[in-house]
Design a protein around this motif. Sequence first.
Motif, PDB file in Angstrom:
ATOM      1  N   ASN A 285      24.002  -3.669   3.247  1.00  0.00           N
ATOM      2  CA  ASN A 285      23.843  -2.235   3.522  1.00  0.00           C
ATOM      3  C   ASN A 285      22.959  -1.559   2.476  1.00  0.00           C
ATOM      4  OD1 ASN A 285      25.447  -2.559   5.740  1.00  0.00           O
ATOM      5  ND2 ASN A 285      27.207  -1.492   4.915  1.00  0.00           N
ATOM      6  N   ILE A 286      23.077  -1.982   1.241  1.00  0.00           N
ATOM      7  CA  ILE A 286      22.224  -1.425   0.177  1.00  0.00           C
ATOM      8  C   ILE A 286      20.767  -1.804   0.441  1.00  0.00           C
ATOM      9  CG2 ILE A 286      21.665  -1.574  -2.289  1.00  0.00           C
ATOM     10  CD1 ILE A 286      24.761  -1.858  -2.742  1.00  0.00           C
ATOM     11  N   ILE A 287      20.531  -3.045   0.865  1.00  0.00           N
ATOM     12  CA  ILE A 287      19.162  -3.476   1.191  1.00  0.00           C
ATOM     13  C   ILE A 287      18.607  -2.650   2.355  1.00  0.00           C
ATOM     14  CG2 ILE A 287      17.776  -5.400   2.079  1.00  0.00           C
ATOM     15  CD1 ILE A 287      19.641  -7.264   0.452  1.00  0.00           C
ATOM     16  N   THR A 288      19.445  -2.395   3.364  1.00  0.00           N
ATOM     17  CA  THR A 288      19.015  -1.579   4.503  1.00  0.00           C
ATOM     18  C   THR A 288      18.680  -0.158   4.057  1.00  0.00           C
ATOM     19  OG1 THR A 288      20.364  -2.888   6.015  1.00  0.00           O
ATOM     20  CG2 THR A 288      19.671  -0.729   6.785  1.00  0.00           C
ATOM     21  N   LEU A 289      19.508   0.415   3.194  1.00  0.00           N
ATOM     22  CA  LEU A 289      19.221   1.760   2.674  1.00  0.00           C
ATOM     23  C   LEU A 289      17.931   1.775   1.867  1.00  0.00           C
ATOM     24  CD1 LEU A 289      22.816   2.886   1.662  1.00  0.00           C
ATOM     25  CD2 LEU A 289      21.366   3.932   3.422  1.00  0.00           C
ATOM     26  N   LEU A 290      17.693   0.730   1.085  1.00  0.00           N
ATOM     27  CA  LEU A 290      16.441   0.632   0.334  1.00  0.00           C
ATOM     28  C   LEU A 290      15.244   0.556   1.285  1.00  0.00           C
ATOM     29  CD1 LEU A 290      17.455  -1.773  -2.576  1.00  0.00           C
ATOM     30  CD2 LEU A 290      16.967   0.679  -2.723  1.00  0.00           C
TER      31      LEU A 290
ATOM     32  N   LEU B 299      14.467   3.938   2.319  1.00  0.00           N
ATOM     33  CA  LEU B 299      13.803   4.670   1.241  1.00  0.00           C
ATOM     34  C   LEU B 299      12.343   4.251   1.078  1.00  0.00           C
ATOM     35  CD1 LEU B 299      16.667   4.719  -1.427  1.00  0.00           C
ATOM     36  CD2 LEU B 299      15.857   6.639  -0.024  1.00  0.00           C
ATOM     37  N   LEU B 300      12.007   3.054   1.542  1.00  0.00           N
ATOM     38  CA  LEU B 300      10.622   2.581   1.477  1.00  0.00           C
ATOM     39  C   LEU B 300       9.718   3.319   2.477  1.00  0.00           C
ATOM     40  CD1 LEU B 300      10.822  -1.313   1.100  1.00  0.00           C
ATOM     41  CD2 LEU B 300       9.944   0.341  -0.562  1.00  0.00           C
ATOM     42  N   ILE B 301      10.292   3.945   3.496  1.00  0.00           N
ATOM     43  CA  ILE B 301       9.477   4.583   4.531  1.00  0.00           C
ATOM     44  C   ILE B 301       8.574   5.670   3.948  1.00  0.00           C
ATOM     45  CG2 ILE B 301       9.495   5.899   6.696  1.00  0.00           C
ATOM     46  CD1 ILE B 301      12.127   4.349   7.387  1.00  0.00           C
ATOM     47  N   PRO B 302       9.108   6.657   3.211  1.00  0.00           N
ATOM     48  CA  PRO B 302       8.189   7.663   2.652  1.00  0.00           C
ATOM     49  C   PRO B 302       7.224   7.064   1.628  1.00  0.00           C
ATOM     50  CG  PRO B 302      10.442   8.092   1.926  1.00  0.00           C
ATOM     51  CD  PRO B 302      10.504   6.998   2.939  1.00  0.00           C
ATOM     52  N   VAL B 303       7.662   6.054   0.883  1.00  0.00           N
ATOM     53  CA  VAL B 303       6.782   5.392  -0.080  1.00  0.00           C
ATOM     54  C   VAL B 303       5.627   4.732   0.669  1.00  0.00           C
ATOM     55  CG1 VAL B 303       6.622   3.561  -1.828  1.00  0.00           C
ATOM     56  CG2 VAL B 303       8.656   5.038  -1.721  1.00  0.00           C
ATOM     57  N   PHE B 304       5.941   4.028   1.734  1.00  0.00           N
ATOM     58  CA  PHE B 304       4.959   3.357   2.581  1.00  0.00           C
ATOM     59  C   PHE B 304       3.922   4.359   3.105  1.00  0.00           C
ATOM     60  CE2 PHE B 304       4.749   2.549   7.362  1.00  0.00           C
ATOM     61  CZ  PHE B 304       3.582   1.815   7.331  1.00  0.00           C
TER      62      PHE B 304
ATOM     63  N   PHE C 132       1.391  -3.984   2.631  1.00  0.00           N
ATOM     64  CA  PHE C 132       2.285  -4.834   1.836  1.00  0.00           C
ATOM     65  C   PHE C 132       3.695  -4.245   1.793  1.00  0.00           C
ATOM     66  CE2 PHE C 132       4.399  -5.864  -2.158  1.00  0.00           C
ATOM     67  CZ  PHE C 132       4.466  -7.255  -2.051  1.00  0.00           C
ATOM     68  N   ILE C 133       3.800  -2.936   1.613  1.00  0.00           N
ATOM     69  CA  ILE C 133       5.121  -2.283   1.597  1.00  0.00           C
ATOM     70  C   ILE C 133       5.798  -2.450   2.955  1.00  0.00           C
ATOM     71  CG2 ILE C 133       6.331  -0.068   1.374  1.00  0.00           C
ATOM     72  CD1 ILE C 133       4.101   0.695  -0.692  1.00  0.00           C
ATOM     73  N   PHE C 134       5.018  -2.308   4.030  1.00  0.00           N
ATOM     74  CA  PHE C 134       5.571  -2.520   5.368  1.00  0.00           C
ATOM     75  C   PHE C 134       6.064  -3.956   5.514  1.00  0.00           C
ATOM     76  CE2 PHE C 134       5.320  -3.682   9.832  1.00  0.00           C
ATOM     77  CZ  PHE C 134       6.022  -2.652  10.421  1.00  0.00           C
ATOM     78  N   TRP C 135       5.267  -4.929   5.044  1.00  0.00           N
ATOM     79  CA  TRP C 135       5.669  -6.339   5.081  1.00  0.00           C
ATOM     80  C   TRP C 135       6.967  -6.544   4.295  1.00  0.00           C
ATOM     81  CZ3 TRP C 135       6.085  -9.581   0.810  1.00  0.00           C
ATOM     82  CH2 TRP C 135       6.360 -10.910   1.090  1.00  0.00           C
ATOM     83  N   LEU C 136       7.047  -5.942   3.113  1.00  0.00           N
ATOM     84  CA  LEU C 136       8.251  -6.045   2.286  1.00  0.00           C
ATOM     85  C   LEU C 136       9.470  -5.513   3.043  1.00  0.00           C
ATOM     86  CD1 LEU C 136       9.400  -6.778  -0.518  1.00  0.00           C
ATOM     87  CD2 LEU C 136       8.862  -4.441  -1.229  1.00  0.00           C
ATOM     88  N   ALA C 137       9.306  -4.381   3.713  1.00  0.00           N
ATOM     89  CA  ALA C 137      10.400  -3.815   4.503  1.00  0.00           C
ATOM     90  C   ALA C 137      10.791  -4.754   5.639  1.00  0.00           C
ATOM     91  CB  ALA C 137       9.997  -2.445   5.046  1.00  0.00           C
ATOM     92  N   ALA C 138       9.803  -5.371   6.282  1.00  0.00           N
ATOM     93  CA  ALA C 138      10.091  -6.308   7.371  1.00  0.00           C
ATOM     94  C   ALA C 138      10.879  -7.515   6.864  1.00  0.00           C
ATOM     95  CB  ALA C 138       8.786  -6.754   8.041  1.00  0.00           C
TER      96      ALA C 138
ATOM     97  N   LEU D 282       3.937  -8.438  12.925  1.00  0.00           N
ATOM     98  CA  LEU D 282       2.702  -9.073  12.472  1.00  0.00           C
ATOM     99  C   LEU D 282       1.478  -8.248  12.879  1.00  0.00           C
ATOM    100  CD1 LEU D 282       3.543 -12.824  13.151  1.00  0.00           C
ATOM    101  CD2 LEU D 282       3.397 -11.670  10.930  1.00  0.00           C
ATOM    102  N   ALA D 283       1.514  -7.687  14.094  1.00  0.00           N
ATOM    103  CA  ALA D 283       0.415  -6.831  14.547  1.00  0.00           C
ATOM    104  C   ALA D 283       0.276  -5.613  13.635  1.00  0.00           C
ATOM    105  CB  ALA D 283       0.657  -6.369  15.988  1.00  0.00           C
ATOM    106  N   LEU D 284       1.385  -4.988  13.313  1.00  0.00           N
ATOM    107  CA  LEU D 284       1.339  -3.794  12.473  1.00  0.00           C
ATOM    108  C   LEU D 284       0.841  -4.114  11.065  1.00  0.00           C
ATOM    109  CD1 LEU D 284       4.555  -1.991  13.723  1.00  0.00           C
ATOM    110  CD2 LEU D 284       2.180  -1.273  14.068  1.00  0.00           C
ATOM    111  N   ILE D 285       1.274  -5.238  10.513  1.00  0.00           N
ATOM    112  CA  ILE D 285       0.783  -5.633   9.186  1.00  0.00           C
ATOM    113  C   ILE D 285      -0.734  -5.816   9.228  1.00  0.00           C
ATOM    114  CG2 ILE D 285       0.807  -7.456   7.426  1.00  0.00           C
ATOM    115  CD1 ILE D 285       3.827  -7.884   8.257  1.00  0.00           C
ATOM    116  N   GLY D 286      -1.218  -6.516  10.250  1.00  0.00           N
ATOM    117  CA  GLY D 286      -2.656  -6.745  10.377  1.00  0.00           C
ATOM    118  C   GLY D 286      -3.442  -5.467  10.564  1.00  0.00           C
ATOM    119  N   LEU D 287      -2.977  -4.604  11.448  1.00  0.00           N
ATOM    120  CA  LEU D 287      -3.698  -3.362  11.715  1.00  0.00           C
ATOM    121  C   LEU D 287      -3.603  -2.385  10.549  1.00  0.00           C
ATOM    122  CD1 LEU D 287      -2.775  -2.982  15.476  1.00  0.00           C
ATOM    123  CD2 LEU D 287      -5.029  -3.504  14.534  1.00  0.00           C
ATOM    124  N   LEU D 288      -2.458  -2.329   9.903  1.00  0.00           N
ATOM    125  CA  LEU D 288      -2.328  -1.448   8.737  1.00  0.00           C
ATOM    126  C   LEU D 288      -3.233  -1.902   7.601  1.00  0.00           C
ATOM    127  CD1 LEU D 288       1.557  -1.013   8.739  1.00  0.00           C
ATOM    128  CD2 LEU D 288      -0.093   0.854   9.042  1.00  0.00           C
TER     129      LEU D 288
END
Length: 191
Positions: A6-11, A14-19, A36-42, A135-141
Amino acid sequence: MWTIPNIITLLRMLLIPVFVVVYYLDWQWAHQAGAFIFWLAAITDWFDGYLARRLKQSTAFGAFLDPVADKLIVAAALLMITHTYNSVWVTVPAILLLAREIYVSALREWMGQQGRSDTVKVSFVGKAKTMAQMLALIGLLSELEVFMGIPIYWVSLGYGLLYIAAVLSTWSMVTYTVAAWGDLTGKAKAG
């Protein structure tokens, strides 16, 4: 409630605004850093699910929060690529993917209220759609076609995977609708 998954999910939430902020910085590698931040979240999405099962720390709060975190970051990424590419070829599949997420979430909630959530549980096609979409989003981002002088064609791959995700998305949406159709029309109770 404060389990490791649950802590990982909350983190991840929190990565969304950072991303988003990093992606829009006025910096040469901002889009790649955002990707990269999006990949980390995935990755954390897979990791928190694995830990919940492995550590036997599955909770009702986690079962609720995990898909919310996933949908929020994916929605943000879909909006961002439609802005970045400003093309009907990205916007149409992005809208289809976003509409499917809202539709299936509502369908699952409604089926859960009927006590029939197993009817629309995550399928292999849904998991394949999620993998292609991420994977599509990582590539396009990332907007990377060349990395350190080596052609990698991430954007081209991203386009292809976006369309594969859109097809799988439509397929899974139809499959879930067909599975729930008796409940939606009232024929399941009558039959």
